[in-house]
Enzyme design. Sequence first.
Site, short mmCIF file in Angstrom:
data_model
loop_
_atom_site.label_atom_id
_atom_site.label_comp_id
_atom_site.label_asym_id
_atom_site.label_seq_id
_atom_site.Cartn_x
_atom_site.Cartn_y
_atom_site.Cartn_z
N CYS A 15 0.82 -1.22 0.00
CA CYS A 15 0.00 0.00 0.00
C CYS A 15 0.85 1.27 0.00
O CYS A 15 1.83 1.37 0.74
CB CYS A 15 -0.92 -0.01 1.22
SG CYS A 15 -2.04 1.41 1.29
N CYS A 53 -2.25 -1.20 8.85
CA CYS A 53 -1.60 -2.49 8.56
C CYS A 53 -0.12 -2.37 8.92
O CYS A 53 0.74 -2.28 8.04
CB CYS A 53 -1.76 -2.86 7.09
SG CYS A 53 -3.46 -2.96 6.53
N TYR A 86 -21.49 -13.49 25.59
CA TYR A 86 -21.07 -12.43 24.66
C TYR A 86 -21.42 -12.87 23.23
O TYR A 86 -20.59 -12.86 22.33
CB TYR A 86 -19.57 -12.13 24.79
CG TYR A 86 -19.10 -11.94 26.22
CD1 TYR A 86 -19.16 -10.70 26.84
CD2 TYR A 86 -18.62 -13.02 26.96
CE1 TYR A 86 -18.75 -10.52 28.16
CE2 TYR A 86 -18.20 -12.86 28.27
CZ TYR A 86 -18.26 -11.62 28.87
OH TYR A 86 -17.85 -11.45 30.18
N GLU A 108 -25.88 -11.33 25.84
CA GLU A 108 -25.14 -10.22 25.24
C GLU A 108 -25.62 -8.92 25.88
O GLU A 108 -26.79 -8.77 26.20
CB GLU A 108 -25.39 -10.20 23.73
CG GLU A 108 -24.92 -8.97 22.99
CD GLU A 108 -23.43 -8.76 23.06
OE1 GLU A 108 -23.02 -7.62 23.36
OE2 GLU A 108 -22.68 -9.73 22.85
N CYS A 137 -9.94 -12.55 21.33
CA CYS A 137 -9.16 -11.72 20.41
C CYS A 137 -7.97 -11.10 21.14
O CYS A 137 -7.27 -10.26 20.58
CB CYS A 137 -10.03 -10.64 19.78
SG CYS A 137 -10.81 -9.54 20.99
#
Length: 468
Positions: free
Chosen positions: A71, A80, A329, A350, A426
């Site tokens: 990029c 990124c 969640y 949630e 994550c």
Amino acid sequence: MLHEIAENAEAIDTGEDGNSVVRHNERVIFVKGLVPGDIADIKIVKKKKKYAMGRVIQIKTLSPLRVKPACKHFGTCGGCKWQNLDYEKQIAFKQKHVEDAFERIGHIEVGEKFPIVRSENIYHYRNKLEFTFSAKRWLAHEEMGDTANFNQPGLGFHIPGFFDKVLDIQECHLQPEPSNTIRNEVREFTVKENMPYFDLNAQEGFLRNIMVRNTTTGEIMVVVVFFKDDKKMRDKLLKHISEKFPQITSLQYIINPKKNDTFSDLPSVTYSGKEYITEQLIKKNGEVLNFRISPQSFFQTNTAQANALYQKVSEYAGLKGNEIVYDLYTGCGTIASFLASEAKSVVGIEYVEQAVTDAKVNAELNKIKNVEFFAGDMQKMLSEEFCRHHGIPNVIVTDPPRIGMHPDVVAAILKMAPEKIVYVSCNPSTQARDIALMKDKYKVTKMQPFDMFPHTSHVENIALLVRN
């Protein structure tokens, strides 16, 4: 001393935030812009008790791990950070981050450690991008000398660390076409028509944001967010987008007069096409699940990897058909819907009400009868009364945000004592922290990382916990 120079310092590792790790004179320094193997002179700009932050003055020797970024905006955009790092090395470092978190943070023994699942695509893998209009675009250092560049509008991404600065994006390799073409056409048309871009500091202007979403089934959603309603200008832009891009299946707009860019609490209006787009996930047995996505919906942004991840969750859950499953969640209910046909019943919890509304719609869309969804504070929802009413779970799947689970939620899970816990995360650091609180009663038998976001330091991880 602050601003001291670390000369000929070598980057030896990567940090969770995408910065490189330099060890110099027995001190750890985190530095942006280096690749492991680079040797550079570094200025110390901030000191903490256990580490320092540095800035590159000059790279003396380039690492053999470096590759040419794809990029043109690399280094300024910040989206990124690892585009200059060979992909094979990216996933190796991510694997190492996961294993280090379990060993060093959680002091957790893991039965089987599986190699990271590579992303099917390392470019154009995202199904959603949001761009911001700015009345005064960010100028690169080389542009500052030309006063003609001052106060020019821009459409793109926020500069990291600057909430009011936007880099004008000409190309982006994160989302497939027609994402780039739509954004660039909208910029060209709105500048030509003198439509005012939003000024965040002055809280004035007309054009605020544009979101592009796509699906693996070929559907495209475009949502334009306006700061104020001007019907003439609004319809002029939406008509142009609709005519220029007939492949758009859902064109919507939102009026956001607030001081911030969030619009999840605001109504959207459909200008043309449907009110939603539909994505598909496919189970290993070939069963197809459909999910309706509205402008406010949450959905994993790398669809192919999400599909692979959910298949692995199903495998780790190992359901026989008679289990009660709690999906904590749950978001818009993707995992709950994925597991429903394999379980006796699934309960999704949630805290975001709109997500629960979407989850119920998706369950109905897929004719799933044995799921229930509830909105509320997780640590308050998991009460004895709730369990008595819905049944004590045999299996819990939990997929919390990056901050992990509240200690009270961990305590509630331990009290329910399910046979298995499938922990999707994550953030392996908070995942390891939470699992450490459960290791007296549970052992981690399997662990599987996934690369959801190539060219970033982010990594997803699934851990299977089995009760002792």
